[in-house]
Motif scaffolding. Sequence first.
Motif, PDB file in Angstrom:
ATOM      1  N   LEU A  40       0.885  -1.167   0.000  1.00 58.11           N
ATOM      2  CA  LEU A  40       0.000   0.000   0.000  1.00 58.11           C
ATOM      3  C   LEU A  40       0.922   1.215   0.000  1.00 58.11           C
ATOM      4  O   LEU A  40       1.758   1.369   0.896  1.00 58.11           O
ATOM      5  CB  LEU A  40      -0.904  -0.033   1.237  1.00 58.11           C
ATOM      6  N   VAL A  41       0.793   2.036  -1.033  1.00 60.58           N
ATOM      7  CA  VAL A  41       1.675   3.200  -1.169  1.00 60.58           C
ATOM      8  C   VAL A  41       0.861   4.474  -1.008  1.00 60.58           C
ATOM      9  O   VAL A  41      -0.225   4.609  -1.598  1.00 60.58           O
ATOM     10  CB  VAL A  41       2.375   3.185  -2.548  1.00 60.58           C
ATOM     11  N   GLU A  42       1.377   5.408  -0.205  1.00 56.18           N
ATOM     12  CA  GLU A  42       0.779   6.750  -0.150  1.00 56.18           C
ATOM     13  C   GLU A  42       1.544   7.600  -1.159  1.00 56.18           C
ATOM     14  O   GLU A  42       2.728   7.902  -0.965  1.00 56.18           O
ATOM     15  CB  GLU A  42       0.885   7.363   1.248  1.00 56.18           C
ATOM     16  N   LEU A  43       0.874   7.949  -2.241  1.00 56.85           N
ATOM     17  CA  LEU A  43       1.541   8.699  -3.313  1.00 56.85           C
ATOM     18  C   LEU A  43       1.785  10.140  -2.878  1.00 56.85           C
ATOM     19  O   LEU A  43       0.939  10.741  -2.194  1.00 56.85           O
ATOM     20  CB  LEU A  43       0.651   8.712  -4.560  1.00 56.85           C
ATOM     21  N   VAL A  44       2.932  10.678  -3.282  1.00 58.02           N
ATOM     22  CA  VAL A  44       3.143  12.122  -3.134  1.00 58.02           C
ATOM     23  C   VAL A  44       2.988  12.810  -4.487  1.00 58.02           C
ATOM     24  O   VAL A  44       2.691  14.006  -4.544  1.00 58.02           O
ATOM     25  CB  VAL A  44       4.509  12.474  -2.492  1.00 58.02           C
ATOM     26  N   ALA A  45       3.178  12.057  -5.565  1.00 60.39           N
ATOM     27  CA  ALA A  45       3.035  12.651  -6.901  1.00 60.39           C
ATOM     28  C   ALA A  45       2.793  11.572  -7.939  1.00 60.39           C
ATOM     29  O   ALA A  45       3.195  10.418  -7.761  1.00 60.39           O
ATOM     30  CB  ALA A  45       4.287  13.433  -7.272  1.00 60.39           C
ATOM     31  N   SER A  46       2.132  11.979  -9.031  1.00 60.86           N
ATOM     32  CA  SER A  46       1.877  11.059 -10.154  1.00 60.86           C
ATOM     33  C   SER A  46       2.150  11.805 -11.452  1.00 60.86           C
ATOM     34  O   SER A  46       1.606  12.889 -11.672  1.00 60.86           O
ATOM     35  CB  SER A  46       0.411  10.605 -10.188  1.00 60.86           C
ATOM     36  N   GLY A  47       2.977  11.208 -12.307  1.00 62.18           N
ATOM     37  CA  GLY A  47       3.206  11.800 -13.627  1.00 62.18           C
ATOM     38  C   GLY A  47       2.054  11.445 -14.545  1.00 62.18           C
ATOM     39  O   GLY A  47       1.458  10.373 -14.431  1.00 62.18           O
ATOM     40  N   VAL A  48       1.735  12.361 -15.445  1.00 57.78           N
ATOM     41  CA  VAL A  48       0.678  12.089 -16.430  1.00 57.78           C
ATOM     42  C   VAL A  48       1.359  11.704 -17.743  1.00 57.78           C
ATOM     43  O   VAL A  48       2.239  12.411 -18.220  1.00 57.78           O
ATOM     44  CB  VAL A  48      -0.208  13.336 -16.647  1.00 57.78           C
ATOM     45  N   CYS A  49       0.948  10.556 -18.295  1.00 56.53           N
ATOM     46  CA  CYS A  49       1.542  10.044 -19.529  1.00 56.53           C
ATOM     47  C   CYS A  49       0.432   9.928 -20.582  1.00 56.53           C
ATOM     48  O   CYS A  49      -0.734   9.726 -20.237  1.00 56.53           O
ATOM     49  CB  CYS A  49       2.171   8.679 -19.219  1.00 56.53           C
ATOM     50  N   HIS A  50       0.808  10.005 -21.854  1.00 60.46           N
ATOM     51  CA  HIS A  50      -0.205   9.921 -22.919  1.00 60.46           C
ATOM     52  C   HIS A  50      -0.973   8.600 -22.871  1.00 60.46           C
ATOM     53  O   HIS A  50      -2.119   8.542 -23.292  1.00 60.46           O
ATOM     54  CB  HIS A  50       0.454  10.090 -24.285  1.00 60.46           C
ATOM     55  N   THR A  51      -0.328   7.547 -22.350  1.00 57.48           N
ATOM     56  CA  THR A  51      -1.015   6.250 -22.283  1.00 57.48           C
ATOM     57  C   THR A  51      -2.223   6.307 -21.339  1.00 57.48           C
ATOM     58  O   THR A  51      -3.232   5.632 -21.561  1.00 57.48           O
ATOM     59  CB  THR A  51      -0.021   5.149 -21.846  1.00 57.48           C
ATOM     60  N   ASP A  52      -2.139   7.129 -20.290  1.00 59.11           N
ATOM     61  CA  ASP A  52      -3.302   7.301 -19.403  1.00 59.11           C
ATOM     62  C   ASP A  52      -4.457   7.919 -20.185  1.00 59.11           C
ATOM     63  O   ASP A  52      -5.605   7.488 -20.095  1.00 59.11           O
ATOM     64  CB  ASP A  52      -2.962   8.227 -18.223  1.00 59.11           C
ATOM     65  N   VAL A  53      -4.109   8.950 -20.945  1.00 61.46           N
ATOM     66  CA  VAL A  53      -5.145   9.659 -21.704  1.00 61.46           C
ATOM     67  C   VAL A  53      -5.729   8.718 -22.756  1.00 61.46           C
ATOM     68  O   VAL A  53      -6.956   8.622 -22.915  1.00 61.46           O
ATOM     69  CB  VAL A  53      -4.546  10.934 -22.354  1.00 61.46           C
ATOM     70  N   MET A  54      -4.842   7.972 -23.431  1.00 57.62           N
ATOM     71  CA  MET A  54      -5.309   7.053 -24.471  1.00 57.62           C
ATOM     72  C   MET A  54      -6.274   6.016 -23.873  1.00 57.62           C
ATOM     73  O   MET A  54      -7.355   5.785 -24.402  1.00 57.62           O
ATOM     74  CB  MET A  54      -4.108   6.358 -25.097  1.00 57.62           C
ATOM     75  N   GLU A 367      -6.951  18.307 -15.141  1.00 58.65           N
ATOM     76  CA  GLU A 367      -7.431  18.589 -16.503  1.00 58.65           C
ATOM     77  C   GLU A 367      -6.587  19.664 -17.173  1.00 58.65           C
ATOM     78  O   GLU A 367      -6.277  19.584 -18.361  1.00 58.65           O
ATOM     79  CB  GLU A 367      -8.901  19.006 -16.484  1.00 58.65           C
ATOM     80  N   ARG A 368      -6.193  20.653 -16.384  1.00 66.22           N
ATOM     81  CA  ARG A 368      -5.325  21.716 -16.915  1.00 66.22           C
ATOM     82  C   ARG A 368      -3.996  21.107 -17.358  1.00 66.22           C
ATOM     83  O   ARG A 368      -3.464  21.414 -18.429  1.00 66.22           O
ATOM     84  CB  ARG A 368      -5.108  22.790 -15.835  1.00 66.22           C
ATOM     85  N   GLY A 369      -3.451  20.214 -16.510  1.00 65.97           N
ATOM     86  CA  GLY A 369      -2.171  19.580 -16.847  1.00 65.97           C
ATOM     87  C   GLY A 369      -2.251  18.830 -18.170  1.00 65.97           C
ATOM     88  O   GLY A 369      -1.356  18.934 -19.011  1.00 65.97           O
ATOM     89  N   ILE A 370      -3.341  18.094 -18.351  1.00 67.52           N
ATOM     90  CA  ILE A 370      -3.473  17.310 -19.598  1.00 67.52           C
ATOM     91  C   ILE A 370      -3.609  18.247 -20.800  1.00 67.52           C
ATOM     92  O   ILE A 370      -3.002  18.040 -21.854  1.00 67.52           O
ATOM     93  CB  ILE A 370      -4.679  16.343 -19.495  1.00 67.52           C
ATOM     94  N   GLN A 371      -4.401  19.309 -20.598  1.00 64.98           N
ATOM     95  CA  GLN A 371      -4.581  20.265 -21.699  1.00 64.98           C
ATOM     96  C   GLN A 371      -3.243  20.921 -22.065  1.00 64.98           C
ATOM     97  O   GLN A 371      -2.891  21.040 -23.242  1.00 64.98           O
ATOM     98  CB  GLN A 371      -5.577  21.328 -21.248  1.00 64.98           C
TER      99      GLN A 371
END
Length: 386
Positions: A40-54, A367-371
Amino acid sequence: MSGEQKTWTGKAIVARDTLANKGWKIEDVTTREIKDDELLVELVASGVCHTDVMCGTGTGNPDLFYYPRVLGHEGSGYVKAVGSKVKVAKPGDAVLLSFDWCGECESCKNGLPSLCYESMPLNFGNKPAFESTNPEDPTVIAGKFFGQSSFSRYSVAKQNSVVNVTDLVESKEELQAFAPLGCGFQTGAGTVINVAKATEKDAIAILGLGGVGLSAIMAAKLSGCRTIIGIDRVGSRMETAKSLGATHVLDTSKLPTGLTVVQAVQNICEGAGPSITIDTTGAPVLVMAGIEMTRKGGKIIQVGSTPPEFQVELPAFLFMNSGKAYMGAIEGNSTSSEFIPKMIQWYREGKFPFDRFVKLMPAEDFERGIQEMHTGETVKPVITWT
Ligand code: CXF
Ligand code: ZN
């Protein structure tokens, strides 16, 4: 399982429908209990990758596109609990999340976990990992995307998706900036170093200067490539590419008069073209241009996801005579537990300064980050959890 607490509640980006339908929302979710081989991991950050969007945009193939789910496959955080068979980390350790691999198939046994027959790329995570906390909609929510699902403050991760970086990070802020190492950055750098095995003899062209492309530029510089050409259509990214080691940049929206991108690149490379071409865009026109621009005997490596229906058509006889190789690669053929520490070392030596194109923002602003990633204003959005 060590520790008392068995389930964890916190915010997550839940995709209940496609991104285009505004179906991604921040919600409170509760993780299910971890299994023996999970953390069980408590995230501090997550990168956004095009594969997530796809994967959170498409429709049609139910193995790839289903809802509700939590996406995200680049992340960093601290371990809260571990299953009885977990050896990679203990509670309190700092970890990065990367792709999942089985350890038993032919690829894994041969040191190519990114080509795992069990997990890559088919295991797109259709496994329950979360429950909604909304009593009116107590749905089970799928997680385990790439063995984890990092778009959540708390997430259940398979041991093989976890890389322990406790001894390699100096602060929580640094751990946040390191979140994309587990996919985008190792894909770009690994493709140049592990797949192309670039050397000072190579002239290399990188199509697309997002997080993957710029990581490839840094790795080409590290490898001493004699010519490094960055190709994009966003001016700021080309400036970044130059600052990271590109010897030439080409703006496809402003090509020199009368020249195609193929001719412009070949002109830079003695008229013959690059010996290595890496497509990070997945744009069919650029994929075909990349194959054409490459010199005889050169390699074209497909890294960007093309539209699934796109077919590469080659004149087989002429292609044979060209001696070129068109090949695919995922995650830069990296073994994350080995390649991530290398990237951190290069970062410390000032040879892999990815922090220049990482932009941190609160998870609520996803959403801003993805845009911004799509317009090119931001190269690598990294959302933070508090
Ligand atoms: C992905 C690309 C699609 C197949 C799995 C790996 N790479 C990065 O997100
Ligand atoms: Zn990715």
